[in-house]
Design a protein around this motif. Structure first.
Motif, PDB file in Angstrom:
ATOM      1  N   VAL A 112      36.571  80.127  22.837  1.00 42.46           N
ATOM      2  CA  VAL A 112      36.899  78.716  23.103  1.00 42.46           C
ATOM      3  C   VAL A 112      36.630  77.880  21.851  1.00 42.46           C
ATOM      4  O   VAL A 112      37.452  77.044  21.462  1.00 42.46           O
ATOM      5  N   GLU A 167      46.159  80.246  26.618  1.00 40.79           N
ATOM      6  CA  GLU A 167      47.050  79.457  27.467  1.00 40.79           C
ATOM      7  C   GLU A 167      46.436  78.089  27.808  1.00 40.79           C
ATOM      8  O   GLU A 167      47.108  77.066  27.734  1.00 40.79           O
ATOM      9  N   LEU A 168      45.159  78.076  28.156  1.00 41.19           N
ATOM     10  CA  LEU A 168      44.510  76.834  28.588  1.00 41.19           C
ATOM     11  C   LEU A 168      44.209  75.875  27.441  1.00 41.19           C
ATOM     12  O   LEU A 168      44.077  74.674  27.660  1.00 41.19           O
ATOM     13  N   THR A 169      44.091  76.401  26.215  1.00 36.30           N
ATOM     14  CA  THR A 169      43.774  75.539  25.073  1.00 36.30           C
ATOM     15  C   THR A 169      44.979  75.263  24.188  1.00 36.30           C
ATOM     16  O   THR A 169      44.900  74.437  23.289  1.00 36.30           O
ATOM     17  N   GLU A 171      39.092  80.721  35.254  1.00 33.50           N
ATOM     18  CA  GLU A 171      40.042  79.702  34.813  1.00 33.50           C
ATOM     19  C   GLU A 171      39.452  78.296  34.929  1.00 33.50           C
ATOM     20  O   GLU A 171      39.551  77.487  34.003  1.00 33.50           O
ATOM     21  N   GLN A 172      38.799  77.984  36.052  1.00 30.82           N
ATOM     22  CA  GLN A 172      38.177  76.671  36.228  1.00 30.82           C
ATOM     23  C   GLN A 172      37.150  76.389  35.140  1.00 30.82           C
ATOM     24  O   GLN A 172      37.098  75.283  34.604  1.00 30.82           O
ATOM     25  N   THR A 173      36.347  77.379  34.836  1.00 34.59           N
ATOM     26  CA  THR A 173      35.259  77.146  33.895  1.00 34.59           C
ATOM     27  C   THR A 173      35.737  77.083  32.454  1.00 34.59           C
ATOM     28  O   THR A 173      35.171  76.339  31.657  1.00 34.59           O
ATOM     29  N   GLN A 185      38.574  75.775  31.602  1.00 38.78           N
ATOM     30  CA  GLN A 185      39.080  74.397  31.547  1.00 38.78           C
ATOM     31  C   GLN A 185      37.929  73.408  31.415  1.00 38.78           C
ATOM     32  O   GLN A 185      38.000  72.455  30.642  1.00 38.78           O
ATOM     33  N   LYS A 186      36.844  73.642  32.159  1.00 42.94           N
ATOM     34  CA  LYS A 186      35.662  72.774  32.107  1.00 42.94           C
ATOM     35  C   LYS A 186      35.028  72.800  30.706  1.00 42.94           C
ATOM     36  O   LYS A 186      34.684  71.763  30.149  1.00 42.94           O
ATOM     37  N   TYR A 209      36.474  73.624  27.878  1.00 45.01           N
ATOM     38  CA  TYR A 209      37.415  73.020  26.937  1.00 45.01           C
ATOM     39  C   TYR A 209      37.339  71.497  27.032  1.00 45.01           C
ATOM     40  O   TYR A 209      37.262  70.805  26.014  1.00 45.01           O
ATOM     41  N   ALA A 210      37.344  70.972  28.244  1.00 46.58           N
ATOM     42  CA  ALA A 210      37.302  69.517  28.450  1.00 46.58           C
ATOM     43  C   ALA A 210      35.995  68.938  27.886  1.00 46.58           C
ATOM     44  O   ALA A 210      35.991  67.881  27.266  1.00 46.58           O
TER      45      ALA A 210
END
Length: 180
Positions: free
Chosen positions: A61, A124-126, A167-169, A171-172, A174-175
């Motif tokens: 990350v 994908e998420l970043t 996936e949730q974590t 995103q968490k 990254y945010a």
């Protein structure tokens, strides 16, 4: 692959793992010999640290956010990854029952992901576009290829189960790292 339960034969593959198994055996001996109340928690691969970026998820990350080339080891091992908040909740669930002999409990998710699948999810998420350089970190001697746990005993006896998905974590995380 059959998920590891608390009664699965332990086969330590490193000095660190040998020390953990030896500690468990010592505590179990104290219980058998002297009635010492014992609770043993076995958290699987924990991630979500904010101050240490040397572990797989944190490192990837961070490198994605910095748009650095990801330099990683073997993409094939499978791991059951436990978010740090779930890890802490597992300890709290055990502490709430302190003083009773509860036994051994796995703290895990019951799912495993290959290292490459974790990296694909992070990419994908970043929005990470750079290429990943695999096998740039030496392999660990006797590394376990597939590690997946079963947390049903912790669920039944401690009332604990993981709340967060990978996936949730991600995103968490990254945010958290992109917000001012």
């Amino acid at each position: 692959v059959i998920p590891q339960r608390e009664d699965t034969l332990q086969k330590p593959h490193s000095p660190y793992a040998c020390a953990k198994v030896a500690s468990e055996k010592y505590l179990l001996h104290l219980h058998e010999a002297y009635g010492f109340p014992v609770t043993i928690l076995r958290p699987f691969n924990t991630y979500g640290r904010t101050d240490n970026r040397h572990f797989l998820v944190e490192k990837a990350v961070t490198q994605a956010l910095l748009n650095e080339t990801m330099r990683l080891g073997d993409p094939t091992p499978m791991r059951d990854l436990l978010y740090v908040d779930d890890h802490v909740e597992g300890y709290l669930a055990a502490i709430r029952r302190i003083g009773t002999n509860l036994g051994i409990f796995n703290l895990c998710t019951g799912q495993s992901y290959s290292v490459s699948a974790v990296i694909d999810m992070i990419k994908e998420l970043t929005g990470y576009q750079r290429q990943v350089q695999w096998h740039t970190i030496p392999p660990r001697p006797l590394d376990i290829q597939h590690l997946q746990g079963d947390y049903s005993w912790a669920s039944n006896r401690l009332g604990w189960k993981p709340k967060y998905t990978l996936e949730q974590t991600i995103q968490k995380m990254y945010a958290k790292r992109t917000s001012p």
